[in-house]
Write a protein that holds these residues in place. Structure first.
Motif, PDB file in Angstrom:
ATOM      1  N   SER A  35       0.831  -1.209   0.000  1.00 38.72           N
ATOM      2  CA  SER A  35       0.000   0.000   0.000  1.00 38.72           C
ATOM      3  C   SER A  35       0.864   1.257   0.000  1.00 38.72           C
ATOM      4  N   VAL A  36       0.715   2.077  -1.029  1.00 39.42           N
ATOM      5  CA  VAL A  36       1.489   3.314  -1.126  1.00 39.42           C
ATOM      6  C   VAL A  36       0.586   4.457  -1.578  1.00 39.42           C
ATOM      7  N   LEU A  37       0.577   5.530  -0.797  1.00 37.37           N
ATOM      8  CA  LEU A  37      -0.132   6.746  -1.165  1.00 37.37           C
ATOM      9  C   LEU A  37       0.897   7.680  -1.795  1.00 37.37           C
ATOM     10  N   ILE A  38       0.824   7.827  -3.099  1.00 36.86           N
ATOM     11  CA  ILE A  38       1.785   8.650  -3.841  1.00 36.86           C
ATOM     12  C   ILE A  38       1.278  10.087  -3.842  1.00 36.86           C
ATOM     13  N   LYS A  99     -10.054   1.586   0.553  1.00 33.08           N
ATOM     14  CA  LYS A  99     -10.174   0.145   0.293  1.00 33.08           C
ATOM     15  C   LYS A  99      -9.131  -0.325  -0.716  1.00 33.08           C
ATOM     16  N   ILE A 100      -8.920   0.467  -1.766  1.00 33.51           N
ATOM     17  CA  ILE A 100      -7.918   0.122  -2.790  1.00 33.51           C
ATOM     18  C   ILE A 100      -6.521   0.097  -2.172  1.00 33.51           C
ATOM     19  N   LEU A 101      -6.231   1.091  -1.329  1.00 35.72           N
ATOM     20  CA  LEU A 101      -4.932   1.133  -0.662  1.00 35.72           C
ATOM     21  C   LEU A 101      -4.750  -0.072   0.263  1.00 35.72           C
ATOM     22  N   GLN A 106      -1.218   1.004  -5.212  1.00 41.38           N
ATOM     23  CA  GLN A 106      -0.645   2.342  -5.111  1.00 41.38           C
ATOM     24  C   GLN A 106      -1.626   3.346  -5.716  1.00 41.38           C
ATOM     25  N   VAL A 107      -1.850   4.459  -5.008  1.00 37.20           N
ATOM     26  CA  VAL A 107      -2.804   5.466  -5.461  1.00 37.20           C
ATOM     27  C   VAL A 107      -2.124   6.832  -5.495  1.00 37.20           C
TER      28      VAL A 107
END
Length: 206
Positions: A35-38, A99-101, A106-107
């Protein structure tokens, strides 16, 4: 879906290199697993694909809900775009992103919300802090240089200006931040993310 995504990825990466001398500095810092929040600054309409093509794997994006109409709805959906109301983000959209994260993807997000009018960084919005706290994802700060000159907000004239993506050091939330609740706490996380983006300098400044 994957075929459409990778066709767009390949075409835009080739065009970016040809017309903008596109380069990624600090690629070794990119977190590509889990899980990565870019989190990136927002200079231009070109920003989402410019950030996305820095990755060799597929990533998810946020896109204005108004773009999801007719053929563009079909296309944006296959480009991993998540519809969101920029003026009034609702919890259903935020929950979908979280949910995707949590599923290990990666978002790409732009904490500032809207594109800059003058090329300078803007304050981040609390919603990104909420997403970070609820997903507990690693945060990957990146900064775009040159996209504002290539296609500034309000302009329809594309300029062939060099574009560089510089990757910052990953951010891990503290135990307290992961338990954050309330707008003030979420805003503090967003402010921290923007402060890390602000620290990222163009290679010519180092």
């Amino acid at each position: 879906m994957k075929t459409t995504y990778w066709f767009g990825h390949t075409i835009f990466r080739a065009a970016a290199k040809a017309f903008f001398r596109y380069q990624v500095v600090g690629r070794d810092k990119l977190i590509t697993d889990g899980s990565v929040l870019i989190a990136s600054n927002h200079e231009s309409f070109l920003d989402p694909p410019l950030v996305g093509i820095a990755y060799n794997d597929s990533v998810y994006y946020l896109a204005r809900k108004t773009l999801f109409r007719g053929v563009t709805k079909w296309l944006y959906s296959r480009w991993n775009a998540i519809p969101i109301d920029q003026d009034a983000p609702d919890m259903s959209s935020l929950k979908k992103i979280i949910k995707i994260l949590k599923s290990g993807e990666q978002v790409v997000v732009f904490p500032e919300g809207s594109r800059t009018l003058d090329g300078d960084l803007q304050p981040g919005e609390a919603g990104v802090g909420l997403i970070a706290a609820k997903s507990r994802a690693i945060i990957q700060p990146v900064r775009i240089f040159g996209a504002f000159e290539a296609l500034p907000r309000g302009s329809v004239r594309l300029r062939f200006h060099p574009v560089t993506i510089v990757v910052g050091d990953p951010i891990t939330l503290t135990p307290e931040e992961k338990k954050a609740k309330g707008r003030e706490a979420y805003q503090a996380i967003s402010d921290r993310i923007m402060a890390e983006i602000a620290k990222i300098k163009h290679p010519s400044e180092n």
